[in-house]
Scaffold this active site. Structure first.
Site, mmCIF file in Angstrom:
data_model
loop_
_atom_site.group_PDB
_atom_site.id
_atom_site.type_symbol
_atom_site.label_atom_id
_atom_site.label_comp_id
_atom_site.label_asym_id
_atom_site.label_seq_id
_atom_site.Cartn_x
_atom_site.Cartn_y
_atom_site.Cartn_z
ATOM 1 N N ALA A 94 0.862 -1.330 0.065
ATOM 2 C CA ALA A 94 0.035 0.078 -0.055
ATOM 3 C C ALA A 94 0.748 1.237 -0.167
ATOM 4 O O ALA A 94 1.898 1.015 0.403
ATOM 5 C CB ALA A 94 -1.012 -0.119 1.055
ATOM 6 N N GLU A 150 -0.834 -9.341 -0.973
ATOM 7 C CA GLU A 150 -2.119 -9.608 -0.456
ATOM 8 C C GLU A 150 -3.264 -9.530 -2.023
ATOM 9 O O GLU A 150 -3.922 -10.446 -1.877
ATOM 10 C CB GLU A 150 -2.739 -8.766 0.431
ATOM 11 N N GLY A 194 0.178 -5.109 0.941
ATOM 12 C CA GLY A 194 -0.765 -5.040 0.083
ATOM 13 C C GLY A 194 -0.503 -5.671 -1.430
ATOM 14 O O GLY A 194 -1.701 -6.121 -2.081
ATOM 15 N N GLU A 199 4.254 -5.632 7.267
ATOM 16 C CA GLU A 199 3.501 -4.589 7.960
ATOM 17 C C GLU A 199 4.018 -4.219 9.612
ATOM 18 O O GLU A 199 3.826 -3.115 9.775
ATOM 19 C CB GLU A 199 2.301 -5.182 7.925
HETATM 20 N N1 DAK Z 1 4.494 3.581 -0.767
HETATM 21 C C1 DAK Z 1 4.863 4.495 -1.561
HETATM 22 N N2 DAK Z 1 5.994 4.657 -1.882
HETATM 23 C C2 DAK Z 1 6.947 3.762 -2.028
HETATM 24 C C3 DAK Z 1 6.483 2.299 -1.620
HETATM 25 C C4 DAK Z 1 5.310 2.060 -0.711
HETATM 26 N N3 DAK Z 1 4.765 1.109 -0.538
HETATM 27 N N4 DAK Z 1 7.860 1.425 -2.148
HETATM 28 C C5 DAK Z 1 8.625 2.134 -2.677
HETATM 29 N N5 DAK Z 1 7.959 3.374 -2.935
HETATM 30 C C6 DAK Z 1 8.781 4.651 -3.457
HETATM 31 C C7 DAK Z 1 9.982 4.863 -2.731
HETATM 32 O O1 DAK Z 1 9.603 5.825 -1.610
HETATM 33 C C8 DAK Z 1 10.913 5.491 -3.847
HETATM 34 O O2 DAK Z 1 10.393 6.581 -4.021
HETATM 35 P P1 DAK Z 1 11.229 8.122 -3.879
HETATM 36 O O3 DAK Z 1 11.689 8.330 -2.621
HETATM 37 O O4 DAK Z 1 12.183 8.002 -4.994
HETATM 38 O O5 DAK Z 1 10.269 9.262 -4.361
HETATM 39 C C9 DAK Z 1 10.586 4.756 -4.996
HETATM 40 O O6 DAK Z 1 9.238 4.080 -4.729
HETATM 41 C C10 DAK Z 1 11.600 3.546 -5.035
HETATM 42 O O7 DAK Z 1 11.823 2.826 -3.926
HETATM 43 P P2 DAK Z 1 13.352 2.408 -3.259
HETATM 44 O O8 DAK Z 1 14.136 3.736 -3.571
HETATM 45 O O9 DAK Z 1 13.084 2.436 -1.978
HETATM 46 O O10 DAK Z 1 13.718 1.430 -3.982
HETATM 47 P P3 DAK Z 1 14.690 0.205 -3.485
HETATM 48 O O11 DAK Z 1 15.154 -0.495 -4.596
HETATM 49 O O12 DAK Z 1 15.852 0.757 -2.621
HETATM 50 O O13 DAK Z 1 13.953 -0.505 -2.418
HETATM 51 C C11 DAK Z 1 11.923 -2.042 -1.632
HETATM 52 C C12 DAK Z 1 12.850 -1.419 -2.795
HETATM 53 C C13 DAK Z 1 10.720 -2.504 -2.214
HETATM 54 C C14 DAK Z 1 12.487 -2.773 -0.664
HETATM 55 C C15 DAK Z 1 11.560 -0.387 -0.941
HETATM 56 O O14 DAK Z 1 11.091 0.505 -1.784
HETATM 57 C C16 DAK Z 1 10.463 -0.730 0.241
HETATM 58 O O15 DAK Z 1 10.832 -1.186 1.333
HETATM 59 N N6 DAK Z 1 9.147 -0.386 0.173
HETATM 60 C C17 DAK Z 1 8.398 -0.147 0.878
HETATM 61 C C18 DAK Z 1 7.523 -1.592 1.372
HETATM 62 C C19 DAK Z 1 6.797 -1.651 2.133
HETATM 63 O O16 DAK Z 1 6.956 -1.707 3.546
HETATM 64 N N7 DAK Z 1 5.578 -1.794 1.776
HETATM 65 C C20 DAK Z 1 4.464 -1.431 2.591
HETATM 66 C C21 DAK Z 1 3.777 -2.745 3.238
HETATM 67 S S1 DAK Z 1 2.625 -2.425 4.459
HETATM 68 C C22 DAK Z 1 -4.616 -0.224 4.800
HETATM 69 C C23 DAK Z 1 -4.574 -1.359 4.302
HETATM 70 C C24 DAK Z 1 -3.428 -2.254 4.141
HETATM 71 C C25 DAK Z 1 -2.192 -1.699 4.275
HETATM 72 C C26 DAK Z 1 -2.081 -0.494 4.765
HETATM 73 C C27 DAK Z 1 -3.126 0.344 5.058
HETATM 74 N N8 DAK Z 1 -5.550 0.261 5.021
HETATM 75 C C28 DAK Z 1 -6.795 -0.162 4.935
HETATM 76 C C29 DAK Z 1 -5.617 1.802 5.530
HETATM 77 C C30 DAK Z 1 -1.153 -2.430 3.940
HETATM 78 C C31 DAK Z 1 0.142 -1.919 4.066
HETATM 79 C C32 DAK Z 1 1.255 -2.497 3.205
HETATM 80 O O17 DAK Z 1 1.272 -2.815 2.071
#
Ligand code: DAK
Length: 256
Positions: free
Chosen positions: A66, A115, A112, A135
């Site tokens: 997400a 998911e 997400g 998460e």
């Molecule tokens: N959201 C927003 N931007 C993201 C992102 C994300 N999930 N993942 C990556 N990006 C963006 C980065 O911020 C970066 O943008 P800039 O900073 O350059 O503007 C760009 O994509 C490239 O990412 P990286 O520079 O970080 O790339 P790397 O190769 O270094 O790393 C990575 C890749 C996938 C390991 C890293 O980007 C990362 O850890 N990303 C986050 C993964 C993550 O934690 N995802 C969220 C999981 S929690 C909800 C229901 C469900 C959920 C939430 C709310 N509600 C009902 C309210 C679910 C939550 C989740 O999914």
């Protein structure tokens, strides 16, 4: 269908839906989720679509979760509302979609994103894919059905380990534990997904829609009942008559 965050290509009754926010590794924001919901509503009655393939743009990411920037300020109420809404409008809609949905996981499938792949009926991964539910590193738990679907696919113990440690696993490991059906080289991913879709599209779509319903009922107290009822209903369908005639006449069936 005109979308800002999705690219849709339909050929041979297969719709390839590419989630297209490469600047954020295809993270799911509200607009993208809303477009996905609209796409599935329209595709449900589109006779040109028999199978849907979901994939992410680029070679690095399917969906990196997400959109963290978007939900960073949510309150409890907003979190609950969005979780319920998202589950209903997108994730459950995909799982219960009457046509098969194949996730072609072409890179990171996190939070997400995983998911979304788990809500799909079939998952194929490229060899560079990395899958995980991170998460708890954000102080959350999976909110789009991950705590329910992951244990069903890989068992409670493995699901607990993945969710508690937040570790990403490789495509090969995901294959070993049954989280994805196949792993293929990245350049071959879409062709493989299309080959599976093509096989499916030649079979009876009405039978497949009943199979989806029955499979989704497995493990519930109604599961066998749903199978019995769906099985019976199919005897009234033209596809059943065509399938049986084709067999007896030693020819390939032509399902309309
Ligand atoms: N959201 C927003 N931007 C993201 C992102 C994300 N999930 N993942 C990556 N990006 C963006 C980065 O911020 C970066 O943008 P800039 O900073 O350059 O503007 C760009 O994509 C490239 O990412 P990286 O520079 O970080 O790339 P790397 O190769 O270094 O790393 C990575 C890749 C996938 C390991 C890293 O980007 C990362 O850890 N990303 C986050 C993964 C993550 O934690 N995802 C969220 C999981 S929690 C909800 C229901 C469900 C959920 C939430 C709310 N509600 C009902 C309210 C679910 C939550 C989740 O999914």
């Amino acid at each position: 269908m005109n979308f800002q965050n999705l690219k849709i290509e339909t050929a041979d009754r297969i719709a390839v839906v590419t989630l297209n926010r490469p600047e954020a590794l295809n993270a799911l924001n509200r607009d993208l989720l809303s477009e996905l919901s609209t796409f599935f509503d329209q595709a449900a009655s589109d006779d040109n679509i028999r199978v849907v393939i979901l994939t992410g743009s680029g070679e690095k990411s399917f969906v990196a979760g997400a959109d963290i920037k978007e939900f960073s300020h949510f309150s409890q109420k907003e979190g609950e509302a969005l979780s319920a809404d998202g589950q209903q409008q997108v994730f459950n809609k995909i799982e219960n979609f009457s046509k098969p949905v194949i996730a072609a996981v072409n890179g990171f499938a996190l939070g997400g994103g995983l998911e979304l792949a788990m809500a799909s009926h079939i998952r194929i991964a490229s060899d560079n894919a990395k899958l995980g539910l991170p998460e708890v590193t954000l102080g959350l738990i999976p909110g789009y059905g991950g705590t329910q679907r992951l244990p069903r696919l890989v068992g409670r113990g493995r699901a607990a380990q993945m969710i508690f440690t937040a570790e990403m696993i490789s495509a090969q490991r995901a294959f070993e534990i049954g989280l994805v059906n196949e792993v293929v080289a990245q350049p071959e991913l879409l062709d493989r997904a299309k080959a599976i879709a093509s096989k499916i599209s030649k079979n009876s779509s009405v039978a497949i829609s009943k199979a989806i319903k029955a499979i989704n009922a497995s493990g519930t107290k109604d599961g066998f009942g749903v199978e019995i009822q769906s099985f019976g209903e199919l005897f009234e369908e033209k596809d059943f008559k065509e399938g049986v005639c084709a067999f007896l006449e030693k020819r390939k069936p032509e399902f309309k």
